[in-house]
Design a protein around this motif. Structure first.
Motif, PDB file in Angstrom:
ATOM      1  N   UNK A 115       0.832  -1.192   0.000  1.00  0.00           N
ATOM      2  CA  UNK A 115       0.000   0.000   0.000  1.00  0.00           C
ATOM      3  C   UNK A 115       0.871   1.249   0.000  1.00  0.00           C
ATOM      4  N   UNK A 116       0.210   2.371  -0.055  1.00  0.00           N
ATOM      5  CA  UNK A 116       0.925   3.631   0.066  1.00  0.00           C
ATOM      6  C   UNK A 116       1.490   3.743   1.484  1.00  0.00           C
ATOM      7  N   UNK A 117       2.587   4.501   1.667  1.00  0.00           N
ATOM      8  CA  UNK A 117       3.215   4.593   3.000  1.00  0.00           C
ATOM      9  C   UNK A 117       2.255   4.952   4.115  1.00  0.00           C
ATOM     10  N   UNK A 118       1.360   5.916   3.865  1.00  0.00           N
ATOM     11  CA  UNK A 118       0.397   6.296   4.899  1.00  0.00           C
ATOM     12  C   UNK A 118      -0.562   5.165   5.235  1.00  0.00           C
ATOM     13  N   UNK A 119      -1.051   4.455   4.210  1.00  0.00           N
ATOM     14  CA  UNK A 119      -1.971   3.339   4.432  1.00  0.00           C
ATOM     15  C   UNK A 119      -1.250   2.171   5.110  1.00  0.00           C
ATOM     16  N   UNK A 120       0.013   1.974   4.735  1.00  0.00           N
ATOM     17  CA  UNK A 120       0.803   0.905   5.342  1.00  0.00           C
ATOM     18  C   UNK A 120       1.007   1.167   6.833  1.00  0.00           C
ATOM     19  N   UNK A 121       1.253   2.443   7.175  1.00  0.00           N
ATOM     20  CA  UNK A 121       1.443   2.790   8.581  1.00  0.00           C
ATOM     21  C   UNK A 121       0.148   2.593   9.364  1.00  0.00           C
ATOM     22  N   UNK A 122      -0.967   2.950   8.753  1.00  0.00           N
ATOM     23  CA  UNK A 122      -2.268   2.739   9.411  1.00  0.00           C
ATOM     24  C   UNK A 122      -2.496   1.259   9.695  1.00  0.00           C
ATOM     25  N   UNK A 123      -2.134   0.400   8.727  1.00  0.00           N
ATOM     26  CA  UNK A 123      -2.298  -1.031   8.906  1.00  0.00           C
ATOM     27  C   UNK A 123      -1.388  -1.555  10.009  1.00  0.00           C
ATOM     28  N   UNK A 124      -0.177  -1.036  10.086  1.00  0.00           N
ATOM     29  CA  UNK A 124       0.750  -1.442  11.153  1.00  0.00           C
ATOM     30  C   UNK A 124       0.169  -1.096  12.523  1.00  0.00           C
ATOM     31  N   UNK A 125      -0.366   0.119  12.638  1.00  0.00           N
ATOM     32  CA  UNK A 125      -0.921   0.555  13.920  1.00  0.00           C
ATOM     33  C   UNK A 125      -2.166  -0.248  14.287  1.00  0.00           C
ATOM     34  N   UNK A 126      -3.028  -0.520  13.293  1.00  0.00           N
ATOM     35  CA  UNK A 126      -4.217  -1.336  13.551  1.00  0.00           C
ATOM     36  C   UNK A 126      -3.831  -2.733  14.020  1.00  0.00           C
ATOM     37  N   UNK A 127      -2.864  -3.322  13.360  1.00  0.00           N
ATOM     38  CA  UNK A 127      -2.441  -4.684  13.707  1.00  0.00           C
ATOM     39  C   UNK A 127      -1.842  -4.740  15.101  1.00  0.00           C
ATOM     40  N   UNK A 128      -1.020  -3.746  15.442  1.00  0.00           N
ATOM     41  CA  UNK A 128      -0.436  -3.722  16.778  1.00  0.00           C
ATOM     42  C   UNK A 128      -1.525  -3.554  17.842  1.00  0.00           C
ATOM     43  N   UNK A 129      -2.519  -2.702  17.566  1.00  0.00           N
ATOM     44  CA  UNK A 129      -3.615  -2.508  18.515  1.00  0.00           C
ATOM     45  C   UNK A 129      -4.421  -3.786  18.695  1.00  0.00           C
ATOM     46  N   UNK A 130      -4.690  -4.450  17.592  1.00  0.00           N
ATOM     47  CA  UNK A 130      -5.470  -5.689  17.641  1.00  0.00           C
ATOM     48  C   UNK A 130      -4.725  -6.777  18.413  1.00  0.00           C
ATOM     49  N   UNK A 131      -3.438  -6.921  18.161  1.00  0.00           N
ATOM     50  CA  UNK A 131      -2.640  -7.926  18.872  1.00  0.00           C
ATOM     51  C   UNK A 131      -2.591  -7.630  20.365  1.00  0.00           C
ATOM     52  N   UNK A 132      -2.454  -6.364  20.714  1.00  0.00           N
ATOM     53  CA  UNK A 132      -2.375  -5.984  22.125  1.00  0.00           C
ATOM     54  C   UNK A 132      -3.688  -6.245  22.844  1.00  0.00           C
ATOM     55  N   UNK A 133      -4.799  -5.942  22.186  1.00  0.00           N
ATOM     56  CA  UNK A 133      -6.106  -6.165  22.813  1.00  0.00           C
ATOM     57  C   UNK A 133      -6.396  -7.655  22.940  1.00  0.00           C
ATOM     58  N   UNK A 134      -5.994  -8.429  21.927  1.00  0.00           N
ATOM     59  CA  UNK A 134      -6.175  -9.880  22.009  1.00  0.00           C
ATOM     60  C   UNK A 134      -5.343 -10.456  23.156  1.00  0.00           C
ATOM     61  N   UNK A 135      -4.129  -9.942  23.323  1.00  0.00           N
ATOM     62  CA  UNK A 135      -3.317 -10.370  24.464  1.00  0.00           C
ATOM     63  C   UNK A 135      -4.018 -10.053  25.772  1.00  0.00           C
ATOM     64  N   UNK A 136      -4.611  -8.853  25.867  1.00  0.00           N
ATOM     65  CA  UNK A 136      -5.286  -8.454  27.096  1.00  0.00           C
ATOM     66  C   UNK A 136      -6.437  -9.409  27.416  1.00  0.00           C
ATOM     67  N   UNK A 137      -7.208  -9.778  26.389  1.00  0.00           N
ATOM     68  CA  UNK A 137      -8.289 -10.735  26.597  1.00  0.00           C
ATOM     69  C   UNK A 137      -7.766 -12.072  27.080  1.00  0.00           C
ATOM     70  N   UNK A 138      -6.679 -12.542  26.469  1.00  0.00           N
ATOM     71  CA  UNK A 138      -6.081 -13.824  26.874  1.00  0.00           C
ATOM     72  C   UNK A 138      -5.526 -13.748  28.283  1.00  0.00           C
ATOM     73  N   UNK A 139      -4.921 -12.619  28.640  1.00  0.00           N
ATOM     74  CA  UNK A 139      -4.361 -12.463  29.993  1.00  0.00           C
ATOM     75  C   UNK A 139      -5.465 -12.479  31.044  1.00  0.00           C
TER      76      UNK A 139
END
Length: 364
Positions: A115-139
Motif C-alpha cells: 500500500x501507500x506509506x500512509x496506508x501501510x502505517x495505518x495497517x501497522x498501527x491497527x495490527x499492533x492494537x489488535x494484537x495488544x487487545x487480544x493479548x489483554x483478553x487472553x491475559x
C-alpha cells in the motif's frame, strides 16, 4: 525528570506490576496451597475407602504433580510472554511509529499488503492494537483461570504453560483474522468492531481457529469427522473446568466417560461427587447423544439413573413412550452398563458418599 520520562516510567512500573501476577501466584501456591492439597487428598482416600495400593500410588502422583522444580520453566515462559504483551499494550504505539519504521512492511503486522506509506502505517498501527487487545483478553482469561485453580488448590505447572501459549496464540490469530477481514470484501463489515472481536479472540482462541478454517473450507475441509460430543453438554462443567480437563487430555465426553476416576481425584480439585456425576452423564451421553436432553426432562441425567429403570420393564416402556427412544436400545444399554466394572466401582463410591452425607445430616 520530564513529563514524558515520568509517563514512560509509570507505564514500565505498570508492566512489572501486572506481569508479576504470574510468579506471585506460583509462589503462593507452593508455599500455602500445595500442603492443603495433600491433606485434602488424604481426607478423600479415607472418605471413599480407596484400597491401600491405589491410595499409595495416588499419594506418589500428588507429590509428582506439584513438584516445585516443574514450575520453573512454565512460570518463566508465561511471565516472559506477559512482559512482552504488556509492553506492546502500553508502548505499542511508540514501537510502530518510531522514526525509520513508518510505512515499512512487517510480515506479521502488514502481511503481504503493498500500500501507500500512509496506508501501510495505518495497517501497522491497527495490527499492533489488535494484537495488544487480544493479548489483554487472553491475559484476563488466564488470570481468572489461575485464581480459580489457586483457590481450588489445583494449580499445576501446565496451567502456566497453557496460559503462555494462549497469550501467544491469541494475538497471532487476531492479526491473521484482521488480514482476512481486510482482504475479503464480504467481511469488511467486521472491521469497525474488530478491537472488540480481538478481545474475544483472547477468550475463545479455539473459535477463532474454527472461524479461519471455515473461511478457508475449500482448503481445510475434512469429511472424515466423527460425531461431536462436546463437554459443554455435560451439566455442571464450566469453561474453566473444561480447560482443566483439557490439561489432562479430556477434550470431549468420550474421553470423560472412559477417564480413570482415581486419577482424576489425584490430579484435580474436583470433589468425588462432582466427578462421579460428570462421568455418569458422559457415559449416558456418548450412547444416546442429543437424546439425553429428552431423558433429562424425565430426571434421567446419568448412567446411574438409567440402570434401575432398565431393570423395571414397565417403567422402561413408559420412559420409551415419553421420550420416543427405542426401549430395546435402552434395555441393552442398562444391561451392559450394569456389568461394567468401572460403573460398579463408581456406584459403590456414590453409595458410600450418600451414606456419609446422610450420617452427617443426622449428626447436625
Amino acid at each position: 525528570m520530564s513529563e514524558l520520562e515520568s509517563s514512560q516510567l509509570f507505564k514500565a512500573l505498570i508492566v512489572l506490576f501486572l506481569s508479576g501476577f504470574i510468579p506471585l501466584t506460583a509462589v503462593s501456591f507452593l508455599l500455602v496451597r500445595r500442603s492443603k492439597k495433600v491433606a485434602e487428598f488424604e481426607r478423600v482416600v479415607d472418605l471413599l475407602g480407596i484400597a491401600a495400593d491405589h491410595a499409595e500410588f495416588a499419594r506418589n502422583r500428588v507429590a509428582e504433580q506439584y513438584a516445585a522444580t516443574d514450575f520453573r520453566l512454565p512460570v518463566l515462559f508465561a511471565w516472559f510472554i506477559c512482559l512482552l504483551g504488556f509492553v506492546s499494550l502500553l508502548f505499542g504505539a511508540n514501537l510502530v511509529s518510531e522514526s525509520g519504521h513508518e510505512g515499512k512492511i512487517n510480515f506479521l503486522l502488514t502481511g503481504i499488503a503493498h500500500l501507500k506509506p500512509g496506508e501501510m502505517q495505518t495497517l501497522r498501527e491497527e495490527s499492533m492494537a489488535v494484537m495488544s487487545i487480544a493479548f489483554l483478553g487472553a491475559f484476563i482469561w488466564s488470570a481468572q483461570n489461575i485464581l480459580y485453580r489457586l483457590n481450588a488448590g489445583d494449580l499445576a505447572p501446565s496451567v502456566y504453560l497453557n496460559s503462555g501459549l494462549r497469550m501467544t496464540l491469541a494475538p497471532v490469530l487476531s492479526v491473521m483474522i484482521l488480514h482476512l477481514v481486510t482482504g475479503v470484501e464480504t467481511l469488511n463489515v467486521l472491521h469497525a468492531g474488530f478491537p472488540a472481536i480481538a478481545f474475544l479472540v483472547g477468550w475463545f482462541p479455539d473459535r477463532a481457529l474454527l472461524f479461519l478454517q471455515e473461511q478457508s473450507s475449500a482448503i481445510f475441509r475434512d469429511t472424515r469427522s466423527a460425531n461431536n460430543l462436546p463437554l459443554s453438554m455435560i451439566e455442571g462443567i464450566s469453561p474453566f473446568d473444561r480447560a482443566r480437563l483439557s490439561d489432562l487430555g479430556i477434550s470431549d465426553a468420550q474421553n470423560l466417560a472412559n477417564a480413570n476416576f482415581i486419577e482424576l481425584i489425584v490430579r484435580t480439585a474436583f470433589s468425588p461427587g462432582q466427578l462421579i456425576d460428570w462421568i455418569g452423564q458422559a457415559q449416558l451421553y456418548i450412547y444416546f447423544g442429543d437424546e439425553i436432553l429428552s431423558l433429562r426432562k424425565h430426571q434421567v441425567r446419568t448412567v446411574f439413573d438409567m440402570i434401575p429403570i432398565g431393570m423395571n420393564p414397565e417403567v422402561l416402556e413408559m420412559l420409551a413412550a415419553a421420550t420416543s427412544i427405542n426401549a430395546t436400545g435402552m434395555r441393552l444399554f442398562c444391561e451392559r452398563q450394569a456389568r461394567e466394572p468401572s460403573v460398579e466401582q463408581l456406584l459403590s463410591f456414590q453409595r458410600r458418599l450418600c451414606v456419609l452425607d446422610g450420617a452427617q445430616s443426622q449428626g447436625t
